[in-house]
Design a protein around this motif. Sequence first.
Motif, mmCIF file in Angstrom:
data_model
loop_
_atom_site.group_PDB
_atom_site.id
_atom_site.type_symbol
_atom_site.label_atom_id
_atom_site.label_comp_id
_atom_site.label_asym_id
_atom_site.label_seq_id
_atom_site.Cartn_x
_atom_site.Cartn_y
_atom_site.Cartn_z
ATOM 1 N N LEU A 166 -2.641 7.980 2.008
ATOM 2 C CA LEU A 166 -1.213 8.299 1.930
ATOM 3 C C LEU A 166 -0.351 7.064 2.213
ATOM 4 O O LEU A 166 0.675 6.846 1.575
ATOM 5 C CB LEU A 166 -0.875 9.418 2.913
ATOM 6 N N LEU A 167 -0.776 6.247 3.176
ATOM 7 C CA LEU A 167 -0.037 5.016 3.475
ATOM 8 C C LEU A 167 -0.084 4.054 2.299
ATOM 9 O O LEU A 167 0.917 3.394 1.983
ATOM 10 C CB LEU A 167 -0.599 4.354 4.733
ATOM 11 N N ASN A 168 -1.233 3.956 1.655
ATOM 12 C CA ASN A 168 -1.347 3.093 0.480
ATOM 13 C C ASN A 168 -0.413 3.544 -0.639
ATOM 14 O O ASN A 168 0.192 2.715 -1.335
ATOM 15 C CB ASN A 168 -2.790 3.104 -0.042
ATOM 16 N N TYR A 169 -0.305 4.849 -0.800
ATOM 17 C CA TYR A 169 0.465 5.397 -1.924
ATOM 18 C C TYR A 169 1.970 5.328 -1.674
ATOM 19 O O TYR A 169 2.738 4.899 -2.545
ATOM 20 C CB TYR A 169 0.042 6.845 -2.174
ATOM 21 N N ALA A 209 -3.912 4.964 11.188
ATOM 22 C CA ALA A 209 -2.728 4.288 10.645
ATOM 23 C C ALA A 209 -2.618 2.871 11.192
ATOM 24 O O ALA A 209 -2.271 1.930 10.458
ATOM 25 C CB ALA A 209 -1.474 5.096 10.985
ATOM 26 N N ARG A 210 -2.941 2.705 12.474
ATOM 27 C CA ARG A 210 -2.843 1.378 13.088
ATOM 28 C C ARG A 210 -3.952 0.433 12.608
ATOM 29 O O ARG A 210 -3.795 -0.787 12.692
ATOM 30 C CB ARG A 210 -2.871 1.504 14.611
ATOM 31 N N LYS A 211 -5.034 0.965 12.108
ATOM 32 C CA LYS A 211 -6.061 0.106 11.514
ATOM 33 C C LYS A 211 -5.501 -0.600 10.271
ATOM 34 O O LYS A 211 -5.867 -1.734 9.966
ATOM 35 C CB LYS A 211 -7.293 0.933 11.136
ATOM 36 N N LYS A 212 -4.618 0.094 9.550
ATOM 37 C CA LYS A 212 -4.029 -0.481 8.343
ATOM 38 C C LYS A 212 -2.818 -1.347 8.668
ATOM 39 O O LYS A 212 -2.632 -2.414 8.077
ATOM 40 C CB LYS A 212 -3.622 0.638 7.377
#
Length: 306
Positions: A166-169, A209-212
Motif C-alpha cells: 500500500l505504501l508503494n502504491y 512501515a518503518r522498514k520502508k
Amino acid sequence: MRHKPLKEALLGVTTVEVKLNDIVGRLSYNCDILFRVIDIRKSGESKFAILYGEDVRLVADAPYEDLVIIDQSEQQRMAQQFRSLEEQSYKLFNQDVKLLRERQEYESTGGYNQEYNHFQVPGKVLHLDGDPTYLKKCLSLYERIGVPVFGVHCNEKEMPIKISQLLNYYRPDILVITGHDAYSKTKGKMSDLNAYRHSKHFMQTVQEARKKIPHLDQLVIFAGACQSHFESLIHAGANFASSPSRVNIHALDPVYIVAKISFTPFMERVNVWDVLRNTLTGEKGLGGIETKGVLRTGMPYKIYKE
C-alpha cells in the motif's frame, strides 16, 4: 415494535431478541456506549455477542443476556451528544487551520509587501481502517476539512501483511493505522501486549512501515484505537498513538491529529499539545512526539482561461 425505551430496558422489562446489526447497550455498564452487534456466538451452553462501538473505536464481547436494544429516540439523543462534540472540535480545528494559512501566506508574500498568487500542497494521507463504517465517516471529515486522502478498509490482522504494498502504491506523507481495539484485564496486565485485541497487529504494521520509511518526518504515522497499547506503538515508530490512559477514543480523533500535521508547514514543528487540544478525547486517549509538518507552499498560481 422491536425497541423498548432505555428506562424500561434498564429495568429488565424488554424481552426482545437481539439480532445482528441491532444497536444495543450493556446493562452491566448502564448502557453508557452504543454498540452495533456484528456477531452472535455460542460457547458451550452460554451465548455471547461481538460488539463494535458506534462512536468510539471499541470492540467488545458481552454475554447475550447483558444486552438490551436501544430504542430509536434514545439512539438519537446519545448520538446528538457526540455530534455536538464533533462540531465543536471541527470549529476549533478550522480556527487553527485559518491562522496557519494566514501566517504562511504572510511569510510567503514578504509580509504582504508584494502581491503573489501562491498555492499550498497539504500532506497526503493514507488511512487504513479496520471498520468500513468508521472509514466512511473519516473520509467525509477529511473531505470537509480539505485533506487529500486515500482510504483503505483492511482487517486489523491483515494490515502488517498489506502495508508495504500500500505504501508503494499510494506514497503518502501521513499514514493512519486504526480500527477497533480493547484491553481485557482477564487476559493479562496492562503492560502485556497479548491482553489487547489488536494492538499487536497495529504495532506490527507500524514496524513494517518503518522498514520502508524509517525517518519519523518522512512518513508521519498515527496508530491505534480504543484502549490500545500506547507505549508499544510509539516504540515501534509511530509519531502519534492511542491510548496513554487506556481509555476509549472517538472514531474521528485520528482525522484531527493528522489534519493538523497535513496543514502545518514542513519547516515547522508541531507541539504535541497543539495537536491534541482539539481532539474529542484529549491527552488521556492520545499522545505522541514532536513532529514536523508536511505542508508545502509554492508560487505562482496561474488560472488559464480557454
